[in-house]
Design a protein around this motif. Structure first.
Motif, PDB file in Angstrom:
ATOM      1  N   ASN A   1      23.970  57.160  59.362  1.00 40.80           N
ATOM      2  CA  ASN A   1      24.022  55.693  59.295  1.00 40.80           C
ATOM      3  C   ASN A   1      25.365  55.314  58.693  1.00 40.80           C
ATOM      4  O   ASN A   1      25.828  55.973  57.763  1.00 40.80           O
TER       5      ASN A   1
ATOM      6  N   GLN B   1      25.937  57.089  55.154  1.00 38.21           N
ATOM      7  CA  GLN B   1      24.804  57.684  54.461  1.00 38.21           C
ATOM      8  C   GLN B   1      24.220  58.824  55.302  1.00 38.21           C
ATOM      9  O   GLN B   1      24.331  58.802  56.517  1.00 38.21           O
TER      10      GLN B   1
ATOM     11  N   THR C   1      31.197  52.662  54.826  1.00 37.88           N
ATOM     12  CA  THR C   1      30.264  53.430  53.985  1.00 37.88           C
ATOM     13  C   THR C   1      29.369  54.207  54.922  1.00 37.88           C
ATOM     14  O   THR C   1      29.008  53.714  55.996  1.00 37.88           O
TER      15      THR C   1
ATOM     16  N   ARG D   1      43.126  46.869  58.540  1.00 33.83           N
ATOM     17  CA  ARG D   1      42.550  47.785  57.554  1.00 33.83           C
ATOM     18  C   ARG D   1      41.046  47.808  57.781  1.00 33.83           C
ATOM     19  O   ARG D   1      40.501  46.898  58.425  1.00 33.83           O
TER      20      ARG D   1
ATOM     21  N   LEU E   1      37.037  49.399  56.134  1.00 34.56           N
ATOM     22  CA  LEU E   1      36.257  49.972  55.042  1.00 34.56           C
ATOM     23  C   LEU E   1      34.963  50.487  55.639  1.00 34.56           C
ATOM     24  O   LEU E   1      34.352  49.821  56.481  1.00 34.56           O
TER      25      LEU E   1
ATOM     26  N   TRP F   1      33.846  46.881  45.549  1.00 38.72           N
ATOM     27  CA  TRP F   1      32.494  47.105  45.045  1.00 38.72           C
ATOM     28  C   TRP F   1      32.395  46.607  43.615  1.00 38.72           C
ATOM     29  O   TRP F   1      33.262  46.902  42.802  1.00 38.72           O
TER      30      TRP F   1
ATOM     31  N   ARG G   1      14.961  52.302  54.077  1.00 39.25           N
ATOM     32  CA  ARG G   1      16.321  52.841  54.074  1.00 39.25           C
ATOM     33  C   ARG G   1      17.388  51.768  54.257  1.00 39.25           C
ATOM     34  O   ARG G   1      18.459  51.860  53.664  1.00 39.25           O
ATOM     35  N   ILE G   2      17.093  50.803  55.092  1.00 41.60           N
ATOM     36  CA  ILE G   2      18.133  49.854  55.481  1.00 41.60           C
ATOM     37  C   ILE G   2      17.544  48.448  55.522  1.00 41.60           C
ATOM     38  O   ILE G   2      16.441  48.246  56.042  1.00 41.60           O
TER      39      ILE G   2
ATOM     40  N   TRP H   1      38.816  50.100  51.048  1.00 42.04           N
ATOM     41  CA  TRP H   1      39.674  49.631  52.137  1.00 42.04           C
ATOM     42  C   TRP H   1      40.809  50.622  52.351  1.00 42.04           C
ATOM     43  O   TRP H   1      41.464  51.041  51.398  1.00 42.04           O
TER      44      TRP H   1
ATOM     45  N   GLY I   1      34.751  56.638  48.802  1.00 43.20           N
ATOM     46  CA  GLY I   1      33.818  55.779  48.084  1.00 43.20           C
ATOM     47  C   GLY I   1      33.606  54.425  48.737  1.00 43.20           C
ATOM     48  O   GLY I   1      33.063  53.510  48.122  1.00 43.20           O
TER      49      GLY I   1
ATOM     50  N   THR J   1      28.251  51.773  58.121  1.00 40.05           N
ATOM     51  CA  THR J   1      28.684  50.384  58.338  1.00 40.05           C
ATOM     52  C   THR J   1      30.184  50.324  58.103  1.00 40.05           C
ATOM     53  O   THR J   1      30.687  50.911  57.139  1.00 40.05           O
TER      54      THR J   1
ATOM     55  N   LEU K   1      33.573  47.683  57.980  1.00 47.17           N
ATOM     56  CA  LEU K   1      34.174  46.338  57.975  1.00 47.17           C
ATOM     57  C   LEU K   1      35.610  46.478  58.470  1.00 47.17           C
ATOM     58  O   LEU K   1      36.303  47.419  58.091  1.00 47.17           O
TER      59      LEU K   1
ATOM     60  N   PHE L   1      20.639  59.771  55.530  1.00 49.26           N
ATOM     61  CA  PHE L   1      19.266  59.505  55.082  1.00 49.26           C
ATOM     62  C   PHE L   1      18.395  60.738  55.248  1.00 49.26           C
ATOM     63  O   PHE L   1      17.471  60.955  54.469  1.00 49.26           O
TER      64      PHE L   1
ATOM     65  N   ARG M   1      24.902  47.907  43.500  1.00 49.06           N
ATOM     66  CA  ARG M   1      26.259  47.359  43.567  1.00 49.06           C
ATOM     67  C   ARG M   1      26.421  46.692  44.921  1.00 49.06           C
ATOM     68  O   ARG M   1      25.637  46.955  45.849  1.00 49.06           O
TER      69      ARG M   1
ATOM     70  N   LEU N   1      27.938  43.998  51.734  1.00 49.15           N
ATOM     71  CA  LEU N   1      27.316  45.330  51.769  1.00 49.15           C
ATOM     72  C   LEU N   1      26.581  45.526  50.444  1.00 49.15           C
ATOM     73  O   LEU N   1      27.112  45.168  49.392  1.00 49.15           O
TER      74      LEU N   1
END
Ligand SMILES: NC(=O)c1ccc[n+]([C@@H]2O[C@H](COP(=O)([O-])OP(=O)(O)OC[C@H]3O[C@@H](n4cnc5c(N)ncnc54)[C@H](O)[C@@H]3O)[C@@H](O)[C@H]2O)c1
Ligand SMILES: NC(=O)c1ccc[n+]([C@@H]2O[C@H](COP(=O)([O-])OP(=O)(O)OC[C@H]3O[C@@H](n4cnc5c(N)ncnc54)[C@H](O)[C@@H]3O)[C@@H](O)[C@H]2O)c1
Ligand SMILES: NC(=O)c1ccc[n+]([C@@H]2O[C@H](COP(=O)([O-])OP(=O)(O)OC[C@H]3O[C@@H](n4cnc5c(N)ncnc54)[C@H](O)[C@@H]3O)[C@@H](O)[C@H]2O)c1
Ligand SMILES: NC(=O)c1ccc[n+]([C@@H]2O[C@H](COP(=O)([O-])OP(=O)(O)OC[C@H]3O[C@@H](n4cnc5c(N)ncnc54)[C@H](O)[C@@H]3O)[C@@H](O)[C@H]2O)c1
Lengths: 390, 390, 390, 390
Positions: free
Chosen positions: D243, D231, D229, D225, D227, C386, C166-167, D386, D383, D245, D247, D233, C225, C247
């Motif tokens: 999960n 998930q 993402t 700012r 960003l 991305w 997964r990670i 930032w 998506g 992450t 930035l 899982f 990506r 990422l």
């Protein structure tokens, strides 16, 4: 899982001797006993200096009438009251443990006492006899033994996971007294004065802790003979040692070592217990008490973590918070104190058998610690020779 | 910084006795000696079985004529050639070290020998005498001592960073022979047979390593008396021990302990050396040899890393790669071997004084290891009593 | 178990470009290649300064006639000789990798090249094409990947021990260039100059290492990506970054991160790879490469040690010494170099399929590293967006 | 040094909402608040099920009349009494925090609330406004921040020991929910249901902890700012993430990352905070909270230990026991609760300025956590782009 609900019927009315303002260990006792309402602090003779003791009692919120000048006054007054203390904790320098504990027991009061319990085995056996006659509990403050991973280690040994036990290595070796700290610090001073500390410094002050832990983990091991050497690296401490090494032979053929020191310069506690069997070993370290290292020969080393479901139920029973969150020394002490409370209640109810299986450092552990120190000193003072352990 | 350019004039023509196919330590010797062209492998009596030895020599690319049936044949033939070997490494079971080393020296060949050098101190002194007379080098394979952080520890002690040395704790205690591995493994079998191993197993096989390291770090400490107990937990190993503990007293008043074991079940090497002084301590662990833990009382513990500019120049001199990158045992052995080569060249040039300050395990270290084991065994066999260290 | 006997028919005649006196990585290459006789160093253009290069070659014991002024001279002369070099290692600053590697391949010489292989993917693909046409091997110096516990991690993933991956968390973040070291150090200077270093500093210099390791452990993961941000904390380094975070999203739905830095002040390497699956995780750290941490959810964490019989046979195959003894970076590099030699021999024999299953960083890994850096830079320079990974 | 004497004039009459039998965090709140008599538990609406709640209150020794069916009943009755509760702790699932906290504040009762404080920033700002108007304290249960080594880290940063801060790396990534634990465990179930948990799972549940710690250590850093993402899982958790992450870019040019996960299989907490400056770094790990790693570039890494005299006075002030003895999470929470009590008393005395310098997670920290989660979710749901941090 502990959630703050008390397992006993009522809070135990409780007093303290010693543990006053600025003392090293008094707060730990109070924190442990008051946790979850098992004990209720209502009386004290907290300090050598009665006024300081009274002031401190007031700060703690006690009724000034129950802040006593000394333990004799306290035991007399409290045992005369219907709502007098049922239990007392003794957190004073070593020389006073025996007389104070004796007086408490004779006043019909349960005792929680600091280690080493007494100066001599004869004294310890005397306390054991009185407590036995009167059906009183004597708990001894081997606080580290309340850590749950020690329970896990004991279960692993009992289950045979390590095979036959061969080697027991004990260590409690800090560096805080590498220099003569006692010149400036009163709390350090009495520790190196035989009149207050007894026949030993580090053997009694430090080594009795891992010794007791080894007895919890390996209850079947009986010392047959031992040999001890001790040193006073800060010469003014003589005859008391600031460093000692003990070799032990057990009845079973297993062997043990113990290194204890106050001059292990730069070290923190370094209290470590390693038990080696024919199949594997466990190792526990008091500075990171939530982990236990389990090493089975030929398999990867395993790191067991407190609170995890793979532990033995008994090692999980005292969990206060989920795995991952560290518990500390206060939590370990609290674990012992609720067992002290359970034991006291069972004794007061006249059914001590109710706590037959309950693991806590009682009078037997106290006696054993004193006997061990006494034997070590005998060996060391004879030049580091083997002496039988009787 | 080592960059592969040789510091000696020429590669030393070199042979091996033992270290054949499947042997445990032969490859380490070759790897260390051949690194950077200090030695040139041109002859060998690699195996008890001459044919296996010859085949193996061929695999290593040797001239078949110089793959000998035994060491006697090799020494005879090689010392007769103008281009014969100048140095031989002895990597055979312990019982053969003395006769083979003696024969080599008598043939005028420098020796690099596995430890323990001999069975008895008398034998070791005999080798010392012959080597001295003939101006030959005897290097002993205390390979771990080539790790650079040991040099750093030695410098810290020499500089007084730790204050007066009080305590030396040594340990080399693995678990690989917790069960009777010798029943299946020939390499293990000879280790527990006195005819091959000598008067001890783990004392000679393991403990001599940290002992030598302690002598590198604390050259000023002289053992005054010691006491040893040893056990054969796998009973069939008796009289050879698979576990032992040694207490040491030094002339200076410092004390030491050493735990060595092959039944420390589940442990890897656990080779650790801790030296405690009045101000601070250093601790080194062979499984993570690129770090040294420096603990000064009252200051945060420090982790020193190999290759960093804050180290003593001497501890940086043998660096082969930048900090952060781990060096391993092969690199430590190579460090010793280039010093062996420097010493051999200096002796051949007739100016041994050129390497007076060069730190490597020579004949004196070899003698000392044997004497220590002999003394330990004497103590243990007398019941674990103190014996003077002569 | 490696014992010094060569698995190839003959030593490969070998030369070097770069890696001269005082260079950072030259000695590592020589040490790895010369180990166990797989390669034989007979030619070199070691230095930008021809005379220094020649002197250094002499110190290494080379024939002066084969110490060349530059790589063109070397390739011309050597490819004209019947006993010319069959393989060349390129250990020069990044900008020269492509032209030198191209020239070598066109001269029919196998290449071992430092990373990053080239500046652009187009260049890397060009090398791939030429090598493919001519049946030549290109090995890339992802040295850490030779550590055996990475092989173990790969096997655990392949066997499903971790469940679905997964990670993937990657890190290589040292602190050595927290200040502008390049002002004093020539070896640091070219690294922050795009003309020599290429389009990136830490992404190419550091991050490509754990990236390749992640590809070894999880060969099935394909980046879909990625997004990168990069910083120049020492401003004079701009446009080259001294810190970056990436990422990644993989085709499978797995995600990854990579932190790479030269300004992680006070840190040593901190190269760590953690792969997390639905059942458990593995974690490897290059500073202690002999261990692998295996964590299965709901079970105690396990510490696997190099050399232990419980490892997969493939992770044991390259063992050079028993468990407990640490191997280091030189040993890891040597592991790669004998595989390079096996691959070269198989290609020269016209049966590249013989090494089909052999794991080593070849031209594909080289291309992939360059493509990844290029994509990261594209993302970062577009503001940290991305970008598809093509 | 804390010794059990209360620093406030009186114990604060205190009630709880939630934290009933079997709840995960209720006991921690009680343990922390009752320590040293700062709070006095006299009322509660402990459970969704009123009867269970009442029974539990009785077990805790409460007056049955003050065990309420729900928080509304409690606030109404208690605010009508002269001896009603002055403070309430809210330890219920996230969705109820806002309405319950709002009702408490409107009833004039101070609040200690679990995190995340509310679902939306607007709600949090509403609480902030009401508390401000009424002069009430809102404490937020960022319990880890009570660990003393975090205070030390803050002091090191403030003193410039690390230089300019460049990088902040945050992590709280456990593996306990690698599988769909919520199918069996009610306490896990609500965490992955947006109706109860709010717009996020791990971002709000876990990441807000190290985020707040980073704000304690680096109060000068303002996010510009970010960003994110995220998930799921375990797919059934969507839209809530297991999960994520993040930035971050700060106004100063510093950058940050945060990894948070409940599917980091096999990991315990892994809550780590690393702050990197131009001169050095500090790193703190919640599983071993008594240590802080300080790494100054070019110097050996230092391990700082709780309770040692070399720490900043502020980091020593909350010490409850000597160095070497581990404190745990309960002690950290207690540290926060006595500050909550000091703050409440200062506010009740009308002199909030008295606690101006007191570090505790108040309403501003609560707002900030919600804003951060909201912004992360906004970024992730767009998506992974930032977004400005407003
Ligand atoms: N279990 C442990 O981990 C642990 C740790 C530290 C100390 N101890 C033990 O606790 C005991 C106390 O040690 P400490 O370090 O707290 O000592 P300390 O010197 O810091 O404090 C002793 C306290 O006892 C008071 N006191 C002394 N004599 C008294 C008397 N006759 N009556 C009433 N009060 C008296 C003093 O005024 C002081 O408040 C010792 O036996 C020591 O060995 C145990
Ligand atoms: N320094 C270290 O760290 C270290 C580690 C392992 C072994 N050793 C020492 O190395 C020596 C060898 O140990 P090992 O484990 O490699 O043993 P081993 O049993 O694995 O190998 C011994 C080798 O010597 C050969 N041999 C035996 N007798 C011979 C003879 N008379 N002539 C020629 N060859 C002979 C055998 O055929 C075999 O190849 C021992 O003294 C041991 O104590 C040292
Ligand atoms: N794989 C790794 O772990 C690792 C580690 C360090 C460096 N590297 C890589 O190795 C390469 C070299 O790095 P370094 O740190 O050793 O550099 P360095 O600057 O220390 O040494 C470079 C050497 O190449 C020589 N040189 C330069 N240009 C040359 C040319 N045109 N012809 C011949 N010789 C030339 C120089 O004289 C010098 O001897 C770089 O690509 C770097 O990325 C890889
Ligand atoms: N600060 C931390 O480290 C930490 C750790 C765990 C949980 N938490 C937080 O604590 C809160 C509670 O979590 P938990 O894990 O203890 O939950 P839980 O599901 O284990 O317990 C919730 C308790 O609240 C009671 N409850 C629910 N709704 C109620 C209501 N309306 N009125 C009265 N009682 C009600 C339940 O009966 C139960 O006793 C959550 O916001 C969570 O995020 C924080």
């Amino acid at each position: 899982m502990i959630d703050g609900t008390r397992l006993t019927k009522s809070a135990i009315r409780w007093g303290m001797v010693g543990g006053g303002k600025g003392s090293q260990i008094g707060y730990v006792h109070r924190s442990a006993a008051l946790r979850d309402g098992y004990f209720d602090l209502i009386a004290g003779a907290f300090d050598l200096d009665p006024q300081r003791g009274r002031d401190f009692g007031a700060e703690l919120g006690l009724d000034p009438d129950r802040c006593y000048a000394d333990h004799n006054a306290m035991f007399a007054a409290e045992s005369a009251r219907p709502d007098g203390i049922r239990c007392v904790t003794i957190a004073t320098p070593n020389n006073t443990h025996y007389p104070i504990a004796r007086a408490a027991l004779q006043a019909g009061i349960h005792v929680i006492c600091e280690k080493p319990l007494t100066f001599t085995t004869a004294e310890a056996l005397d306390l054991q006899a009185i407590a036995g006659e009167r059906g009183l509990v004597v708990g001894v403050a081997y606080g580290y033994s309340g850590h749950q991973m020690i329970e896990e280690a004991a279960r692993l040994v009992a289950d045979g996971a390590l095979g036959d036990i061969r080697i027991v290595n004990l260590q409690f070796a800090h560096g805080f007294h590498s220099a003569a700290a006692e010149l400036d610090s009163p709390a350090a001073r009495w520790r190196v004065d035989p009149a207050f500390a007894g026949p030993s410094y580090v053997l009694g002050d430090l080594a009795t802790h891992p010794l007791y832990i080894s007895q919890v983990i390996c209850p079947h091991l009986k010392i047959r003979r031992l040999l001890c050497t001790r040193q006073s690296f800060v010469a003014s401490r003589a005859p008391l040692e600031d460093n000692a090494t003990v070799l032990m032979e057990y009845d079973s053929g297993a062997v043990g070592t113990c290194w204890t020191s106050a001059v292990n310069a730069g070290a923190m506690h370094s209290q470590k217990v390693r038990v080696v069997g024919s199949r594997g070993s466990v190792e526990w370290w008091d500075e990171h008490p939530n982990q236990l290292r389990l090493e089975i020969q030929g398999e990867p080393a395993r790191l067991l973590d407190r609170g995890m479901a793979y532990l033995h139920p008994q090692a999980l029973a005292d969990d206060r918070i989920g795995a991952g969150h560290p518990e500390g020394l206060f939590d370990a002490w609290a674990n012992l104190h609720y067992r002290f409370a359970l034991a006291i209640e069972a004794h007061e109810d006249g059914v001590p058998s109710r706590v037959a299986g309950l693991r806590y450092p009682g009078i037997d552990a106290g006696v054993e610690g004193v006997r061990w120190v006494e034997t070590c000193v005998r060996s060391a003072d004879a030049g580091g020779v083997w002496v039988d352990y009787l």
